[in-house]
Design a protein around this motif. Structure first.
Motif, PDB file in Angstrom:
ATOM      1  N   ALA A   1       0.892  -1.382   0.262  1.00  0.00           N
ATOM      2  CA  ALA A   1       0.101  -0.177   0.261  1.00  0.00           C
ATOM      3  C   ALA A   1       0.665   1.559   0.049  1.00  0.00           C
ATOM      4  N   ILE A   2      -0.431   2.537  -0.655  1.00  0.00           N
ATOM      5  CA  ILE A   2       0.898   3.385  -0.584  1.00  0.00           C
ATOM      6  C   ILE A   2       0.558   5.081   0.066  1.00  0.00           C
ATOM      7  N   GLY A   3       0.925   5.729   1.165  1.00  0.00           N
ATOM      8  CA  GLY A   3       0.403   7.111   1.476  1.00  0.00           C
ATOM      9  C   GLY A   3       0.239   6.814   2.884  1.00  0.00           C
TER      10      GLY A   3
ATOM     11  N   PRO B   1       4.743  10.197  -1.144  1.00  0.00           N
ATOM     12  CA  PRO B   1       3.925   9.066  -1.896  1.00  0.00           C
ATOM     13  C   PRO B   1       3.250   8.741  -3.459  1.00  0.00           C
ATOM     14  N   GLU B   2       2.307   8.779  -3.543  1.00  0.00           N
ATOM     15  CA  GLU B   2       1.568   8.880  -4.552  1.00  0.00           C
ATOM     16  C   GLU B   2       2.359   8.701  -5.546  1.00  0.00           C
ATOM     17  N   GLN B   3       3.422   9.930  -5.534  1.00  0.00           N
ATOM     18  CA  GLN B   3       4.113   9.735  -7.357  1.00  0.00           C
ATOM     19  C   GLN B   3       4.522   8.702  -7.484  1.00  0.00           C
ATOM     20  N   GLY B   4       5.580   7.889  -6.398  1.00  0.00           N
ATOM     21  CA  GLY B   4       5.793   6.453  -6.590  1.00  0.00           C
ATOM     22  C   GLY B   4       4.878   5.313  -7.551  1.00  0.00           C
ATOM     23  N   LEU B   5       3.948   5.271  -6.787  1.00  0.00           N
ATOM     24  CA  LEU B   5       3.072   4.171  -7.395  1.00  0.00           C
ATOM     25  C   LEU B   5       2.336   4.569  -9.355  1.00  0.00           C
ATOM     26  N   LEU B   6       2.121   7.073  -9.116  1.00  0.00           N
ATOM     27  CA  LEU B   6       1.745   6.868 -10.377  1.00  0.00           C
ATOM     28  C   LEU B   6       3.201   6.585 -11.751  1.00  0.00           C
ATOM     29  N   LYS B   7       3.715   7.200 -11.217  1.00  0.00           N
ATOM     30  CA  LYS B   7       5.419   6.474 -11.958  1.00  0.00           C
ATOM     31  C   LYS B   7       5.680   4.969 -12.151  1.00  0.00           C
ATOM     32  N   LEU B   8       4.922   4.230 -11.594  1.00  0.00           N
ATOM     33  CA  LEU B   8       5.724   3.356 -11.633  1.00  0.00           C
ATOM     34  C   LEU B   8       5.078   2.182 -12.596  1.00  0.00           C
ATOM     35  N   ARG B   9       3.960   2.892 -12.777  1.00  0.00           N
ATOM     36  CA  ARG B   9       2.250   2.346 -13.239  1.00  0.00           C
ATOM     37  C   ARG B   9       2.603   2.987 -14.884  1.00  0.00           C
ATOM     38  N   LYS B  10       2.664   4.012 -14.833  1.00  0.00           N
ATOM     39  CA  LYS B  10       3.193   4.824 -15.907  1.00  0.00           C
ATOM     40  C   LYS B  10       4.715   4.362 -16.829  1.00  0.00           C
TER      41      LYS B  10
ATOM     42  N   ILE C   1      -7.729  -4.470 -13.074  1.00  0.00           N
ATOM     43  CA  ILE C   1      -8.114  -5.166 -12.976  1.00  0.00           C
ATOM     44  C   ILE C   1      -8.821  -5.588 -11.973  1.00  0.00           C
ATOM     45  N   ARG C   2      -9.943  -4.920 -11.414  1.00  0.00           N
ATOM     46  CA  ARG C   2     -10.901  -5.252  -9.663  1.00  0.00           C
ATOM     47  C   ARG C   2     -12.090  -6.017 -10.168  1.00  0.00           C
ATOM     48  N   PRO C   3     -11.921  -7.793  -9.071  1.00  0.00           N
ATOM     49  CA  PRO C   3     -13.069  -8.019  -9.832  1.00  0.00           C
ATOM     50  C   PRO C   3     -13.552  -8.128  -8.130  1.00  0.00           C
TER      51      PRO C   3
ATOM     52  N   PHE D   1     -12.461  -3.085 -15.282  1.00  0.00           N
ATOM     53  CA  PHE D   1     -11.098  -3.210 -15.905  1.00  0.00           C
ATOM     54  C   PHE D   1     -11.056  -1.154 -15.829  1.00  0.00           C
ATOM     55  N   ARG D   2     -10.129  -1.027 -15.270  1.00  0.00           N
ATOM     56  CA  ARG D   2      -9.841   0.414 -14.949  1.00  0.00           C
ATOM     57  C   ARG D   2      -8.780   1.138 -15.709  1.00  0.00           C
ATOM     58  N   GLU D   3      -8.800   2.329 -16.973  1.00  0.00           N
ATOM     59  CA  GLU D   3      -7.630   2.363 -17.532  1.00  0.00           C
ATOM     60  C   GLU D   3      -6.565   2.939 -16.610  1.00  0.00           C
TER      61      GLU D   3
ATOM     62  N   ILE E   1      -6.929  12.093 -16.776  1.00  0.00           N
ATOM     63  CA  ILE E   1      -6.559  13.254 -15.446  1.00  0.00           C
ATOM     64  C   ILE E   1      -6.190  12.677 -14.912  1.00  0.00           C
ATOM     65  N   TYR E   2      -5.392  11.603 -14.196  1.00  0.00           N
ATOM     66  CA  TYR E   2      -4.230  11.682 -13.352  1.00  0.00           C
ATOM     67  C   TYR E   2      -2.653  11.791 -14.019  1.00  0.00           C
ATOM     68  N   PHE E   3      -2.413  11.558 -15.577  1.00  0.00           N
ATOM     69  CA  PHE E   3      -1.738  12.242 -15.944  1.00  0.00           C
ATOM     70  C   PHE E   3      -1.537  13.633 -17.044  1.00  0.00           C
TER      71      PHE E   3
ATOM     72  N   GLY F   1     -13.518   4.851 -12.307  1.00  0.00           N
ATOM     73  CA  GLY F   1     -12.332   3.773 -12.073  1.00  0.00           C
ATOM     74  C   GLY F   1     -12.165   3.162 -10.886  1.00  0.00           C
ATOM     75  N   ASP F   2     -11.524   4.393 -10.285  1.00  0.00           N
ATOM     76  CA  ASP F   2     -10.918   4.433  -8.929  1.00  0.00           C
ATOM     77  C   ASP F   2     -12.147   4.505  -8.543  1.00  0.00           C
ATOM     78  N   ILE F   3     -13.252   5.582  -8.478  1.00  0.00           N
ATOM     79  CA  ILE F   3     -14.139   6.349  -7.584  1.00  0.00           C
ATOM     80  C   ILE F   3     -15.270   5.019  -7.641  1.00  0.00           C
TER      81      ILE F   3
ATOM     82  N   PHE G   1       0.586  -6.416  -8.413  1.00  0.00           N
ATOM     83  CA  PHE G   1      -0.363  -7.323  -7.735  1.00  0.00           C
ATOM     84  C   PHE G   1      -1.073  -7.026  -6.585  1.00  0.00           C
ATOM     85  N   GLU G   2      -2.013  -6.154  -6.368  1.00  0.00           N
ATOM     86  CA  GLU G   2      -1.873  -5.747  -4.904  1.00  0.00           C
ATOM     87  C   GLU G   2      -3.189  -5.335  -4.641  1.00  0.00           C
ATOM     88  N   PRO G   3      -3.606  -4.850  -3.482  1.00  0.00           N
ATOM     89  CA  PRO G   3      -5.256  -4.470  -2.346  1.00  0.00           C
ATOM     90  C   PRO G   3      -5.300  -3.912  -3.066  1.00  0.00           C
TER      91      PRO G   3
HETATM   92  C1  IPM Z   1      -6.294   3.331  -6.086  1.00  0.00           C
HETATM   93  C2  IPM Z   1      -5.370   4.042  -4.864  1.00  0.00           C
HETATM   94  C3  IPM Z   1      -4.072   5.366  -6.304  1.00  0.00           C
HETATM   95  C4  IPM Z   1      -5.412   5.568  -7.127  1.00  0.00           C
HETATM   96  C5  IPM Z   1      -3.369   6.092  -5.133  1.00  0.00           C
HETATM   97  C6  IPM Z   1      -3.031   6.044  -4.033  1.00  0.00           C
HETATM   98  C7  IPM Z   1      -2.988   6.935  -5.880  1.00  0.00           C
HETATM   99  O1  IPM Z   1      -6.826   5.373  -4.651  1.00  0.00           O
HETATM  100  O2  IPM Z   1      -5.139   1.840  -6.598  1.00  0.00           O
HETATM  101  O3  IPM Z   1      -6.865   3.681  -6.122  1.00  0.00           O
HETATM  102  O4  IPM Z   1      -5.522   6.450  -6.987  1.00  0.00           O
HETATM  103  O5  IPM Z   1      -4.927   5.465  -7.828  1.00  0.00           O
END
Ligand code: IPM
Ligand code: MN
Length: 371
Positions: free
Chosen positions: A73-75, A89-98, A106-108, A134-136, A141-143, A244-246, A273-275
């Protein structure tokens, strides 16, 4: 089989839940004759504390050299409450995804009979819920370009999508729907947004190649309502990043707890893979967090390795703990078990095909209340 797994424990409850998944994966390895090699890497607030950088280059290299990534998890609240923080911290995850081009998340959404009482929905609405979002993950707007005017009175976040970005996730979602109930719902806001109109056009065109899949289109505001009113209508939902996030957090309440939901991020390189739950800082280090979101993410990793029987063994063990009330505090505030105890039970179940009765007397159970 041998597999190399990059492990990013991350922040908050990330380390403690991820450690349970490692135990579970080792049990799978033991029972099915696989060897998993783990390499630790850092990201998020943890990495900022250690290096000043939320995503050090070594982490990217470790991930690219692995067969899969298991992430916690991040944050951290110290950044959440400081809107002026330049490094987050979140910049790390966003950059890794990119960087890894993990364009599809994919969120079942699954429900468990034993947890129906926890859902805010009536039991009859919970029947037959089984859908996947299936969330892009690397656009929108994230990027987009972000701006804050010099006098700090105006801010802008740009949302843009290219045809190519939409096409590649649409193909994945259609293929996935073909293996399921053959229904795909595009969620957008095409009555208002130009990007959504492009999504609709591209998905309509892509649909021609998947004539066995029924497609419908839903505005996001309506979708937010339909997920609560008639969740059983969905099979595969495909949508842009922010929607998709929301919607996936919203959908998680159907299963009873956000702590249960896993996810897989896939794309052109190593899958992650992450919760879906966050770092839950209030629970960090207390051994009370729900490890199931992480353990079910590990099951998705096994699916990704085409270890189907192995993934099923993990899911069966998870269902078994839920059916027998071996649950964490988010699920039962009075009779609950520690994160590590649940991890041990699942590990044990996988290794020994354990039956419930024997485990009722398990010495290491760390239950909060004696029932
Ligand atoms: C998620 C999280 C992330 C997102 C955050 C931590 C940047 O909420 O994986 O759903 O918004 O994508
Ligand atoms: Mn989220």
């Amino acid at each position: 089989m041998e597999k190399k797994i990059a492990v990013i424990f991350g922040d908050g409850i990330g380390p403690e839940v991820t450690k349970q998944s490692i135990k579970v994966l080792n049990a799978v390895g033991h029972r099915f004759g696989h060897v998993f090699h783990y390499t630790e890497a850092i990201m998020g607030a943890d990495a900022i504390d250690k290096t000043g950088n939320p995503l050090p280059d070594e982490t990217i290299t470790t991930c690219l050299n692995s067969d899969a990534i298991l992430f916690g998890a991040i944050g951290h609240p110290k950044y959440d409450n400081d809107p002026t923080a330049k490094i987050r911290p979140e910049q790390g995850l966003l950059k890794l995804r990119k960087e890894l081009q993990l364009f599809a998340n994919i969120r079942p959404i699954t429900t468990y009979h034993a947890l129906h009482h926890l859902s805010p929905l009536k039991s009859k609405q919970l029947k037959n819920i089984d859908f996947v979002i299936f969330r892009e993950l690397t656009g929108g707007i994230y990027f987009g370009k972000k701006e804050l005017s010099v006098d700090q009175t105006k801010a802008t976040d740009e949302c843009s999508y290219s045809r190519y970005e939409i096409e590649r996730i649409a193909h994945l979602a259609f293929k996935y729907a073909q293996k399921r109930k053959r229904k795909l719902t595009l969620v957008d806001k095409a009555n208002v947004l130009e990007t959504s109109r492009l999504w609709r056009k591209v998905v309509q065109e892509t649909a021609i190649q998947y004539s066995d899949v029924t497609v419908d289109y839903m505005f996001v505001d309506n979708a937010a309502m339909q997920i609560i009113l008639h969740p059983a209508q969905f099979d595969v939902i495909v949508t842009e990043n922010l929607f998709g996030d929301i919607l996936s957090d919203e959908a998680s309440v159907l299963s009873g707890s956000l702590g249960l939901l896993p996810s897989a991020s896939v794309g052109n390189t190593t899958a992650l893979f992450e919760p879906i739950h966050g770092s839950y800082p209030q629970a960090a280090g207390k051994d009370i967090a729900n490890p199931l979101g992480s353990i079910l993410s590990a099951a998705m990793m096994l699916d990704h390795f085409q270890m189907t029987e192995e993934a099923t063994a993990v899911r069966e063990a998870v269902s078994w703990t839920l059916e027998h009330g071996f649950v964490s505090k988010d699920i039962d505030a009075i009779n609950n078990y520690a994160t590590t105890a649940i991890g041990d039970l699942i590990t044990d179940h996988i290794e020994r095909h354990a039956d419930g009765d024997r485990l009722h007397g398990h010495a290491s159970l760390n239950q909060s209340t004696i029932i």
